[in-house]
Structure formats: structure tokens, C-alpha cells
Design a protein around this motif. Structure first.
Motif, PDB file in Angstrom:
ATOM      1  N   ALA A  42       0.851  -1.200   0.000  1.00  0.00           N
ATOM      2  CA  ALA A  42       0.000   0.000   0.000  1.00  0.00           C
ATOM      3  C   ALA A  42       0.882   1.243   0.000  1.00  0.00           C
ATOM      4  O   ALA A  42       1.755   1.398   0.845  1.00  0.00           O
ATOM      5  CB  ALA A  42      -0.924   0.015   1.212  1.00  0.00           C
ATOM      6  N   ASP A  43       0.648   2.102  -0.951  1.00  0.00           N
ATOM      7  CA  ASP A  43       1.420   3.341  -1.096  1.00  0.00           C
ATOM      8  C   ASP A  43       0.721   4.440  -0.306  1.00  0.00           C
ATOM      9  O   ASP A  43      -0.190   5.101  -0.806  1.00  0.00           O
ATOM     10  CB  ASP A  43       1.501   3.699  -2.586  1.00  0.00           C
ATOM     11  N   VAL A  44       1.116   4.628   0.960  1.00  0.00           N
ATOM     12  CA  VAL A  44       0.426   5.537   1.864  1.00  0.00           C
ATOM     13  C   VAL A  44       1.067   6.923   1.817  1.00  0.00           C
ATOM     14  O   VAL A  44       2.259   7.069   2.084  1.00  0.00           O
ATOM     15  CB  VAL A  44       0.445   4.993   3.311  1.00  0.00           C
ATOM     16  N   ARG A  45       0.261   7.932   1.474  1.00  0.00           N
ATOM     17  CA  ARG A  45       0.720   9.327   1.472  1.00  0.00           C
ATOM     18  C   ARG A  45      -0.212  10.138   2.367  1.00  0.00           C
ATOM     19  O   ARG A  45      -1.430  10.025   2.253  1.00  0.00           O
ATOM     20  CB  ARG A  45       0.725   9.900   0.049  1.00  0.00           C
ATOM     21  N   ILE A  46       0.375  10.972   3.217  1.00  0.00           N
ATOM     22  CA  ILE A  46      -0.391  11.732   4.209  1.00  0.00           C
ATOM     23  C   ILE A  46      -0.105  13.213   4.024  1.00  0.00           C
ATOM     24  O   ILE A  46       1.054  13.628   3.972  1.00  0.00           O
ATOM     25  CB  ILE A  46      -0.030  11.299   5.645  1.00  0.00           C
ATOM     26  N   SER A  47      -1.160  14.017   3.928  1.00  0.00           N
ATOM     27  CA  SER A  47      -0.998  15.457   3.750  1.00  0.00           C
ATOM     28  C   SER A  47      -1.997  16.196   4.630  1.00  0.00           C
ATOM     29  O   SER A  47      -3.163  15.810   4.717  1.00  0.00           O
ATOM     30  CB  SER A  47      -1.219  15.866   2.286  1.00  0.00           C
ATOM     31  N   ALA A  48      -1.512  17.248   5.292  1.00  0.00           N
ATOM     32  CA  ALA A  48      -2.409  18.143   6.037  1.00  0.00           C
ATOM     33  C   ALA A  48      -3.075  19.093   5.060  1.00  0.00           C
ATOM     34  O   ALA A  48      -2.419  19.659   4.187  1.00  0.00           O
ATOM     35  CB  ALA A  48      -1.618  18.914   7.095  1.00  0.00           C
ATOM     36  N   LEU A  49      -4.373  19.270   5.198  1.00  0.00           N
ATOM     37  CA  LEU A  49      -5.118  20.133   4.282  1.00  0.00           C
ATOM     38  C   LEU A  49      -5.166  21.562   4.814  1.00  0.00           C
ATOM     39  O   LEU A  49      -5.260  21.784   6.015  1.00  0.00           O
ATOM     40  CB  LEU A  49      -6.540  19.608   4.104  1.00  0.00           C
ATOM     41  N   GLN A  50      -5.086  22.518   3.904  1.00  0.00           N
ATOM     42  CA  GLN A  50      -5.211  23.930   4.246  1.00  0.00           C
ATOM     43  C   GLN A  50      -6.252  24.546   3.337  1.00  0.00           C
ATOM     44  O   GLN A  50      -6.092  24.562   2.118  1.00  0.00           O
ATOM     45  CB  GLN A  50      -3.867  24.651   4.098  1.00  0.00           C
ATOM     46  N   ASP A  51      -7.324  25.034   3.952  1.00  0.00           N
ATOM     47  CA  ASP A  51      -8.476  25.504   3.185  1.00  0.00           C
ATOM     48  C   ASP A  51      -8.158  26.704   2.305  1.00  0.00           C
ATOM     49  O   ASP A  51      -8.854  26.962   1.336  1.00  0.00           O
ATOM     50  CB  ASP A  51      -9.620  25.859   4.145  1.00  0.00           C
ATOM     51  N   SER A  52      -7.129  27.477   2.652  1.00  0.00           N
ATOM     52  CA  SER A  52      -6.832  28.678   1.889  1.00  0.00           C
ATOM     53  C   SER A  52      -5.851  28.427   0.754  1.00  0.00           C
ATOM     54  O   SER A  52      -5.396  29.372   0.116  1.00  0.00           O
ATOM     55  CB  SER A  52      -6.256  29.754   2.824  1.00  0.00           C
ATOM     56  N   LYS A  53      -5.516  27.155   0.472  1.00  0.00           N
ATOM     57  CA  LYS A  53      -4.520  26.863  -0.558  1.00  0.00           C
ATOM     58  C   LYS A  53      -5.149  26.090  -1.715  1.00  0.00           C
ATOM     59  O   LYS A  53      -6.213  25.480  -1.587  1.00  0.00           O
ATOM     60  CB  LYS A  53      -3.361  26.062   0.037  1.00  0.00           C
ATOM     61  N   TYR A  54      -4.458  26.114  -2.861  1.00  0.00           N
ATOM     62  CA  TYR A  54      -4.923  25.364  -4.025  1.00  0.00           C
ATOM     63  C   TYR A  54      -4.741  23.875  -3.793  1.00  0.00           C
ATOM     64  O   TYR A  54      -3.706  23.433  -3.277  1.00  0.00           O
ATOM     65  CB  TYR A  54      -4.147  25.795  -5.270  1.00  0.00           C
ATOM     66  N   LEU A  55      -5.747  23.114  -4.204  1.00  0.00           N
ATOM     67  CA  LEU A  55      -5.786  21.674  -3.969  1.00  0.00           C
ATOM     68  C   LEU A  55      -5.557  21.379  -2.498  1.00  0.00           C
ATOM     69  O   LEU A  55      -5.122  20.295  -2.131  1.00  0.00           O
ATOM     70  CB  LEU A  55      -4.732  20.949  -4.829  1.00  0.00           C
ATOM     71  N   GLU A  56      -5.831  22.375  -1.651  1.00  0.00           N
ATOM     72  CA  GLU A  56      -5.717  22.319  -0.188  1.00  0.00           C
ATOM     73  C   GLU A  56      -4.299  22.014   0.279  1.00  0.00           C
ATOM     74  O   GLU A  56      -4.078  21.602   1.407  1.00  0.00           O
ATOM     75  CB  GLU A  56      -6.698  21.294   0.382  1.00  0.00           C
ATOM     76  N   GLN A  57      -3.304  22.281  -0.596  1.00  0.00           N
ATOM     77  CA  GLN A  57      -1.920  22.006  -0.240  1.00  0.00           C
ATOM     78  C   GLN A  57      -0.942  23.064  -0.734  1.00  0.00           C
ATOM     79  O   GLN A  57       0.064  23.325  -0.070  1.00  0.00           O
ATOM     80  CB  GLN A  57      -1.471  20.647  -0.817  1.00  0.00           C
ATOM     81  N   PHE A  58      -1.210  23.694  -1.890  1.00  0.00           N
ATOM     82  CA  PHE A  58      -0.187  24.474  -2.579  1.00  0.00           C
ATOM     83  C   PHE A  58      -0.562  25.957  -2.661  1.00  0.00           C
ATOM     84  O   PHE A  58      -1.729  26.321  -2.735  1.00  0.00           O
ATOM     85  CB  PHE A  58       0.031  23.920  -3.988  1.00  0.00           C
ATOM     86  N   ASP A  59       0.486  26.793  -2.684  1.00  0.00           N
ATOM     87  CA  ASP A  59       0.296  28.236  -2.839  1.00  0.00           C
ATOM     88  C   ASP A  59       0.148  28.623  -4.308  1.00  0.00           C
ATOM     89  O   ASP A  59      -0.391  29.693  -4.613  1.00  0.00           O
ATOM     90  CB  ASP A  59       1.493  28.992  -2.244  1.00  0.00           C
ATOM     91  N   LEU A  60       0.608  27.759  -5.181  1.00  0.00           N
ATOM     92  CA  LEU A  60       0.646  28.088  -6.621  1.00  0.00           C
ATOM     93  C   LEU A  60       0.809  26.786  -7.391  1.00  0.00           C
ATOM     94  O   LEU A  60       1.423  25.839  -6.894  1.00  0.00           O
ATOM     95  CB  LEU A  60       1.807  29.043  -6.861  1.00  0.00           C
ATOM     96  N   VAL A  61       0.273  26.720  -8.609  1.00  0.00           N
ATOM     97  CA  VAL A  61       0.398  25.518  -9.443  1.00  0.00           C
ATOM     98  C   VAL A  61       0.880  25.928 -10.830  1.00  0.00           C
ATOM     99  O   VAL A  61       0.358  26.869 -11.431  1.00  0.00           O
ATOM    100  CB  VAL A  61      -0.937  24.752  -9.550  1.00  0.00           C
ATOM    101  N   VAL A  62       1.884  25.201 -11.320  1.00  0.00           N
ATOM    102  CA  VAL A  62       2.461  25.433 -12.641  1.00  0.00           C
ATOM    103  C   VAL A  62       2.081  24.266 -13.548  1.00  0.00           C
ATOM    104  O   VAL A  62       2.132  23.101 -13.134  1.00  0.00           O
ATOM    105  CB  VAL A  62       4.002  25.535 -12.558  1.00  0.00           C
ATOM    106  N   ALA A  63       1.709  24.571 -14.777  1.00  0.00           N
ATOM    107  CA  ALA A  63       1.443  23.542 -15.782  1.00  0.00           C
ATOM    108  C   ALA A  63       2.564  23.567 -16.809  1.00  0.00           C
ATOM    109  O   ALA A  63       2.853  24.616 -17.402  1.00  0.00           O
ATOM    110  CB  ALA A  63       0.100  23.772 -16.457  1.00  0.00           C
ATOM    111  N   VAL A  64       3.218  22.431 -17.005  1.00  0.00           N
ATOM    112  CA  VAL A  64       4.212  22.265 -18.070  1.00  0.00           C
ATOM    113  C   VAL A  64       3.530  21.437 -19.148  1.00  0.00           C
ATOM    114  O   VAL A  64       3.132  20.299 -18.905  1.00  0.00           O
ATOM    115  CB  VAL A  64       5.479  21.563 -17.564  1.00  0.00           C
TER     116      VAL A  64
END
Length: 883
Positions: free
Chosen positions: A123-145
Motif C-alpha cells: 500500500a502506497d500511503v501518502r499523508i498530507s495536512a489540508l489547508q483551506d486557503s490553498k490550491y488543492l488544499e496544499q499548494f500556494d501556486l500551481v504550474v502547468a508544463v
């Protein structure tokens, strides 16, 4: 004691300035250089997401072998709830912990719970704390390549893997995470290593002749500590220019674009708020010059500016960032700052005109207004203080507002008492020069005071009628929605649900069609379409629109151009919804869960509920109606559980925007329709239905605590007024300013189409502090006149004459600072209108009805003498405190 300290400081002006000026100058530096800029305060959540791949191609095995085991481990710890979903080869668990466990600490606690019992093999377990004020509840900014859509996803991800490494080398960037669309692991049944494409990311651009869609790899970026959103965007742009130079592309055929980012919005909002604050200061200067005098105008403007600067110094020490909420709080405080300056300046001038020598000016001025000034400031602080205890996500979001207001008002009180008198005495501003309109304003104040005391009953009738109209006519028409949509925004959410059994390539083809069709429909009003999550289950995307004002309203674009696409989409369910600056709104906000161990029973019951909801029309309490526009049954091809109990979910959306009202009315209907007998017919237990509205449930919690805070604020103000003025009746007069504001506040909501909401409640709480400050000063001045032997009529007439100019200045400054914000910024529209129109209403009705109320109360107090009221030697009742 305070009076002696005021006089002591007044006698030492150079010492006071030597202490105060460095603080104010440092505050200017903190504002310009030290305070980070961000759109909204960072909100750490107590929610954690646990995700991973389990490449077994069977959701029942994923649920049994992974999800149930992880759920048991997490629930054995401190978790309040666990919502899980098992897919064919992956899973997700949303965990809510107690409010005292947040952010990375919450994620670490979940990791300890899981590690205690051991993770399932493979099982590939990944754990992240969510932040309601961020994108995807994790990031300050998202770049598309991005590059051609026919490039293999694995190749695209490998080719762009160096971009995230280049980004993270910049000291302003803490993390740059390439969002995976390739699942790599082992089949738990065979142990064979598996590599497969698990999802897709796309970007759509208008193009020169026709819209284009490109395959993309997404990189989530998180700022380093102390780096604000604007600094982060600058750093990311510099890295991308180095990696993708226009003359020599590092990655042939690839391009990069920041697709999710708040920096432009932050710049616009800070500029708007800043211009409003400057506009308020300009109004202060002009009105003070016109109504008071040249020297007084300069002193008032310098006072307000230095108080704001000193407040920024304190806020920086408290760790407060420069954001839309903290700047809004500063704007709300402008009127009170002007009030402090004008009231103390008027008191110093009155003392001078009464013949007081220069060395006695400060003491005499404090005797005139010191008690009322302190009482007004404490009242406002007590009003805002309960906001610190508001719970939920909105409570975290708004908490910075009371912190900022309390800081600014405290600094203003200290400066008005201990610095302003010293400066006024030194520059001779108490010897007020003649202002161009001063005599006319004074004459107007006398005329108003004379007119209202001659016909007190008429003024009272008009005031009561306006107040009742606001409460009984306007308020019921306003409607109710805890967190309504903004009047306009620059973002639209796209949500697609595909039918079960769809192949990934087919899902990608449908996503491309939706992306291109959306671009074509929006034409010149769209910047790009970013599909940040695509899979066989569905896709989620964001449409970025051109700035507000350069195009039709976002609601018009959705209704006229996008919704017809959704109606004609046959490959699944397509939904477009507006994205506002507040908490995210679900495309289908109404959700009812059907709990039972038997999936067949759940499905049959879900279909019955869906049938009851389809086309349902319900009536609100005001008589208007709304309908269910569309329904959906979720988790038919997956296994969803709440705290280990399996459920199927039926969701619905409405043809109305007042989500809070529609959710409440629909829930009441469903609970009555599916009572115990009906549930038994469907083979369900009496507690088989659950209602969880996600962020709307969180908003309801915050609103309930806001109502409690409102009640606590009024109680604290009441106790404080009784204590300071040693009277059990005068508080009635001072709090009249609150209902007097209802006509303007609620009337403004109806005329602008805004419902009663969380931000309206904030505006009403702010009005308590601002408007009550006016009645406190009126009452205190009138009572002072009564102690000299004046009749009630003469006392209130003199109070209105002396207070008329500060009333006009305070109201004008606050309205000029807040109203343009409400007219230009959809996010603050309801709050701004509540404050601006409520203050105008309160001020007008105070002038009309307050004299009659004061005289009636004085007459009653003359007839009924409580035993605890002390009687002075002159026979007048002592009602005012000494500070």
C-alpha cells in the motif's frame, strides 16, 4: 490617575514625540518592507487526507485489505471522524482531528496511528495536512508544463521532472511537487511490479484562430517561511524564464504557465483597499479643513497617519500579515480614529475658549471627554473581542479582523490621550483658526438641535417607523445564506462525472471535448482552462476568466454560455459553478447519505430518495419558492464509508443561490418524507439517513458561534456601560444606535440583492462599536450638562450642537472609506453596504429620535429613584463615572 498622566505627558511634548515618532516610523517600514502580502490569512486545518495506490483492480479488495485497516488504526487514535473511499486501484481517507491538532502536527499524528499497527503490504500511503486557503488544499501556486496532447504521459512526466527540481533550488520555494499521473507499485496478489497511467492533466488555451488543448504535467509549489504570495510568484517566474528561455528552449516543444495563483488578485485587492484607506485620509483632511480649521486638519491627518503606522508596527510584532482582512479592519477603524482626533481636538478648543490657560488645557479637555472616549474605545473592543472565539474555518479566516481592530483602537486611544494633547498644545492648534465652513456647520448643528428638541415626538415617530421598517419589512426580504456567492469572480469550476467502466483514453477524449467547448463558448472572456484532475471517474478543472469589469458577469457567462453545454453533454454529468474567494462550494451542495451494510438495499433506497428529489419545489419562510435542478447518486462504482460504516450518497443542486436556506428547507422536507415508517419500507433502520453538507456544515458551525459572539458582545457592552456610568438605565440610550442602523443595513441588502450572511453579521458587530460610540458621547455630554443644572431639553440640545461636527466627520470618513470598496469588490459588498448604509441610517435617526428618548428617560428617572443612586449636594443624580 489617567488624568494626571495625561497632564504629565502634555507638559513634556518633546519626550512624548521622542518616544512615539520612532514607533510610527518603524511602523511605516514594517508596512512597506516587513509585513508579508497575501490574499487571505493562512488557515491551518485539523483535516488530513490519506491517499495511495493499491494496484489490485478491485475496489472491494482495496476496501477490505487497506481502507478498513487504516480506518481502524486512525479511529483508535484521536480522530473525530474518517470518511473513506475505495476505488479499483487506489483509495482516499479524509480524517478530521480535534481543533487543537492542526497542520503538520495533525499529519504526524495520523502517521503515528498508522505506523503503530503497520501499513498494509504494497500500500502506497501518502499523508498530507489540508489547508483551506490553498490550491488543492496544499499548494500556494500551481504550474502547468504542457506539450502536444498525443505525447505519452509517462514521457511528459519524465521530461518535466527536472522543472520541479529547478524550482525547489530557489530559496523562496519550500516545495515543488510534481503531481503524479503515473501509478508505480506492485500487484498485491502477484507481487508483480506495475506501471500504469492513473490519470491525466490538461490545459486549454484560446489560440490565435481556434482553441487548443495540450497535455500537461502539474507542479504544486509551496512558499518558504516568510515568503508571501507576490514574492513567490516573482521567484517562480524567474525560474521558469531560466528553464524555458524564449530563444533556446530547454525542453523542446514544451511550455510552462502558472495556472493557479492568487498574486494578481492580491495586488488588485491590496491596491483597492489601499486606495480606499488613502481616500479616507484625504476626506479627513478636506473635511477637517472645511469644518474645523487649517491647523486642526493637519493635526487630525497627522494623528490618523501616525496611529495607522504605529498599529502596523504592533501588528508586525504580533505576526499579522498584510492581507485583505487586516486591511479591511484598518478601513473599518478609520472613522473611529477620526472621532478620537476630532473629539479630543474639540475638547481642547472648548477648554481654550472657556479661558483655561495652556498648562491646564489637557486636564480640562480630559474632564470634558476623557470618560466618554475611554468608554467608546472599550465598547468597540468588547464588541470585536468575542469574534476571537468564533469557531470553524470561517472563524480562523476572520480572526485577524478583531485582532487588527483592537490593536488600532488601543493605539489610537493611547495616542489621543498622551500624545495628541501635547502636540496640540505645542503647535497651538487649540487656538482654532477659522475654517471656511465652520460657522455654517456650527449654525447647522444648532438648527438641527433646536428643531429636533422642539418637535421630539415627530422625530421619535419617524425614527421608530424607519427602525421597524428595517426590521419587519426589509430583513424578511433579504433572505439568508451563510456564505453567499460573490456578485462576480474570475474563476469557474468544472466538474464532470463519467459513468462506471470507462476507459482512461475515452475519459481523456471527453475531457478534451469539454475543455475545447468551454473555451469556444467563452471566446474572448477566457484566459485558460486547467484540468487539474482527470481519471476514469471524472474530471475537475478551473476556468480562469478575464478581469472583472472587462466582460459580462460570471453568472451570465455560466447561465448563457456554459450551462447549455452541460445540458447537451451526453458522456456523463457536467456541472459549471462559480468559484468565490471564500470556502469552496460543492457543485451539488445537498447531500444525504444512506447507511446500510447491504449495497442492494442502499442502492434501492438511494433511487427512492433521488426520485423524491427530482423536480422537487419547496417554499421558503417568506413565501418564495425554489426547485431542485439536478440530482446524482454517488459511490455506485466505489465503496464509501463514514467511520467504517458503508453508505451511498444522493446529492442535489438547486436553481437558487441561497444555499443555507435551500439546504435547511430540503433537509426538513426529507426528514419528514422519509420518516421511520418509510425507512422501514425500504429495509432501513430509523437512523439510516445522514446529512453532511461539507463546507456548508462548517459554515453553519461558524455562523452559530457568530450569533453567540454577537450576544456576548452586547452583554459585555451592557455590563461595561452600567459599570462606567453607574446607571442601570443609561445603557438603553447608548445602545439605541444599534437598532437605528437596521433601516440602512437591511434596506441596502434588499436593494443590492444580498442575503443576511456571515459578513453581514460582521458588519453589524462593527456597527455596534462605531455607532454606539456616538451615542456614548451624546449621553455623556448631556448628563454633564444635567449636573450643572440644565433641563433635559437644554442638555440634549447642547450635546447635539457640540457633537454635530464630529458626527458628520466620523460618518463621512467611514462611508467614503467603505462604500467604494463595497461597490468595486464583490467579496466585501455585503459587509461594506451593511456598514456604510447602517452608519448613515444610525446617524440620521440618532439626530431625529435621540432627543425624545433622552428626555423620556430623564423624566422616568426623575420619578423613579433607585436606592443605589447617590444624590449630590446640588440635588442632581450622579450618573457618570470618574476615571
Amino acid at each position: 490617575m489617567i488624568r494626571r498622566l495625561v497632564v504629565w505627558c502634555s507638559d513634556r511634548p518633546f519626550l512624548c514625540l521622542a518616544i512615539w515618532l520612532p514607533i510610527a516610523l518603524f511602523g511605516c517600514y514594517a508596512y512597506a518592507q516587513l509585513m508579508p502580502r497575501e490574499a487571505f490569512p493562512a488557515v491551518e486545518s485539523s483535516k488530513v487526507v490519506v491517499t495511495g495506490n493499491y494496484l489490485i483492480d478491485d475496489e472491494e479488495l482495496v476496501d477490505a485489505l487497506v481502507v478498513e485497516r487504516l480506518t481502524d488504526s486512525i479511529l483508535a487514535g484521536r480522530a473525530k471522524s474518517v470518511e473513506s473511499t475505495a476505488y479499483r486501484s487506489s483509495y482516499s481517507l479524509f480524517v478530521e482531528l480535534p481543533d487543537d491538532v492542526r497542520g503538520q502536527i495533525a499529519a504526524d499524528e495520523i502517521l503515528r496511528d498508522i505506523s503503530r499497527d503497520g501499513t498494509p503490504e504494497w500500500a502506497d500511503v501518502r499523508i498530507s495536512a489540508l489547508q483551506d486557503s490553498k490550491y488543492l488544499e496544499q499548494f500556494d501556486l500551481v504550474v502547468a508544463v504542457y506539450t502536444r496532447s498525443d505525447v505519452d504521459a509517462g514521457e511528459r512526466q519524465r521530461s518535466t521532472s527536472g522543472v520541479d527540481q529547478a524550482l525547489v533550488l530557489d530559496p523562496a520555494i519550500k516545495q515543488a511537487q510534481l503531481l503524479p499521473v503515473i501509478a508505480i507499485g506492485h500487484n498485491p496478489l502477484t507481487g508483480e511490479r506495475v506501471t500504469r497511467e492513473s490519470g491525466f492533466t490538461l490545459i486549454g488555451l484560446p489560440g490565435e484562430s481556434q482553441p487548443e488543448a495540450w497535455g500537461a504535467a502539474a507542479i504544486g509549489v509551496t512558499a518558504a517561511p516568510g515568503v508571501d504570495s507576490i514574492q513567490l510568484r516573482t521567484a517562480v517566474d524567474e525560474v521558469l524564464r531560466e528553464v524555458f528561455p524564449s530563444d533556446s528552449p530547454f525542453l523542446e516543444g514544451y511550455q510552462a504557465k502558472v495556472v493557479l495563483d492568487l498574486s494578481a488578485q492580491i495586488v488588485q485587492q491590496l491596491r483597492s483597499l489601499g486606495s480606499n484607506a488613502i481616500g479616507g485620509l484625504v476626506v479627513v483632511l478636506l473635511l477637517s479643513f472645511a469644518l474645523v480649521g487649517r491647523r486642526s486638519a493637519l493635526v487630525t491627518a497627522a494623528f490618523v497617519t501616525s496611529v495607522l503606522a504605529g498599529s502596523f508596527a504592533v501588528l508586525w510584532l504580533l505576526g499579522v500579515t498584510l492581507n485583505t482582512v487586516s486591511l479591511l479592519a484598518v478601513i473599518l477603524s478609520l472613522g473611529l480614529l477620526v472621532d478620537d482626533a476630532i473629539v479630543m481636538g474639540d475638547a481642547l478648543g472648548a477648554a481654550h475658549r472657556a479661558g483655561a490657560p495652556d498648562d491646564a488645557l489637557s486636564g480640562r479637555a480630559f474632564d470634558l471627554v476623557g470618560t466618554a472616549t475611554i468608554a467608546g474605545t472599550i465598547t468597540t473592543i468588547l464588541v470585536f473581542a468575542p469574534m476571537l472565539a468564533i469557531t470553524g474555518v470561517l472563524g480562523d479566516f476572520i480572526r485577524i479582523l478583531p485582532i487588527t481592530v483592537i490593536t488600532v483602537l488601543t493605539v489610537s486611544l493611547l495616542v489621543s490621550l498622551f500624545v495628541l494633547p501635547a502636540v496640540v498644545r505645542r503647535v497651538g492648534a487649540a487656538h482654532q483658526d477659522e475654517s471656511p465652513l465652520g460657522p455654517r456647520v456650527a449654525d447647522t448643528g444648532k438648527a438641527v438641535a433646536s428643531a429636533v428638541v422642539k418637535r421630539p415626538v415627530s422625530g421619535a415617530v419617524i425614527g421608530v417607523a424607519m427602525t421597524l421598517m428595517g426590521l419587519l419589512f426589509f430583513l424578511p426580504q433579504a433572505g439568508f445564506n451563510i456564505f453567499p456567492k460573490e456578485a462576480d469572480s474570475t474563476e469557474v469550476a468544472v466538474d464532470v462525472k463519467f459513468p462506471p467502466g470507462l476507459e482512461l483514453e475515452t475519459a481523456r477524449a471527453h475531457a478534451l471535448d469539454v475543455t475545447l467547448a468551454s473555451l469556444e463558448a467563452l471566446d474572448e472572456h477566457v484566459i485558460d482552462v486547467f484540468v487539474w484532475s482527470g481519471s476514469t471517474e471524472g474530471m475537475q478543472a478551473q476556468i480562469n476568466l478575464t478581469p472583472i469589469g472587462d466582460r459580462p458577469n460570471v453568472k451570465e457567462l455560466i447561465d448563457d454560455r456554459l450551462r447549455p453545454l452541460a445540458s447537451s453533454f451526453t458522456a456523463g454529468r457536467l456541472t459549471y459553478t462559480q468559484i468565490s474567494s471564500g470556502p469552496p462550494e460543492a457543485p451539488f451542495p445537498f447531500k444525504v447519505q444512506v447507511f446500510d451494510e447491504d449495497s442492494t438495499v442502499r442502492q434501492r433506497a438511494a433511487e427512492a430518495i433521488q426520485e423524491a428529489l427530482n423536480g422537487l419545489e419547496l417554499r421558503r419562510s417568506d413565501g418564495s419558492t425554489f426547485s431542485v435542478a439536478e440530482t446524482d447518486i454517488a459511490f455506485t462504482s466505489t465503496i464509501a464509508r463514514s467511520n467504517g460504516s458503508p453508505y451511498t450518497e444522493v446529492s442535489a443542486r438547486f436553481d437558487a443561490d441561497d444555499v443555507s436556506t435551500t439546504l435547511a428547507e430540503t433537509r426538513s422536507y426529507m426528514e419528514a418524507e422519509f420518516d421511520t415508517a418509510r425507512l422501514a419500507e425500504l429495509g432501513l433502520e430509523e437512523d439510516a439517513l445522514g446529512f453532511d453538507f461539507g463546507t456548508d456544515s462548517d459554515n453553519e458551525e461558524s455562523f452559530d458561534s457568530m450569533n453567540l459572539a454577537f450576544g456576548i458582545a452586547l452583554l459585555l457592552v451592557l455590563v461595561m456601560l452600567i459599570f462606567l456610568f453607574r446607571s442601570t438605565s443609561l445603557w438603553l440610550l447608548m445602545l439605541l444606535a444599534v437598532p437605528f442602523s437596521f433601516f440602512g443595513s437591511f434596506g441596502g441588502l434588499v436593494l443590492s440583492g444580498n442575503p443576511l450572511s456571515f459578513f453581514v453579521m460582521l458588519g453589524l458587530m462593527g456597527l455596534i462599536g462605531i455607532a454606539v460610540n456616538n451615542t456614548i458621547l451624546l449621553t455623556d455630554l448631556a448628563i454633564s450638562e444635567r449636573r450643572t443644572g440644565a433641563t433635559a431639553k437644554a442638555a440634549i440640545q447642547k450635546a447635539i450642537e457640540d457633537r454635530f461636527r464630529p458626527l458628520v466627520l466620523t460618518t463621512a470618513t467611514t462611508v467614503v472609506a467603505v462604500l467604494p470598496l463595497a461597490l468595486r469588490d464583490p467579496f466585501w459588498e455585503a459587509l461594506g453596504l451593511t456598514l456604510a448604509l447602517g452608519l448613515i441610517s444610525s446617524t440620521a435617526i440618532v439626530l431625529l429620535a435621540f432627543p425624545a428618548c433622552f428626555m423620556a428617560l430623564e423624566a422616568a428617572r426623575g420619578r423613579v429613584v433607585p436606592p443605589w443612586r447617590a444624590v449630590g449636594a446640588d440635588g442632581q443624580h450622579e450618573t457618570s463615572c470618574r476615571t
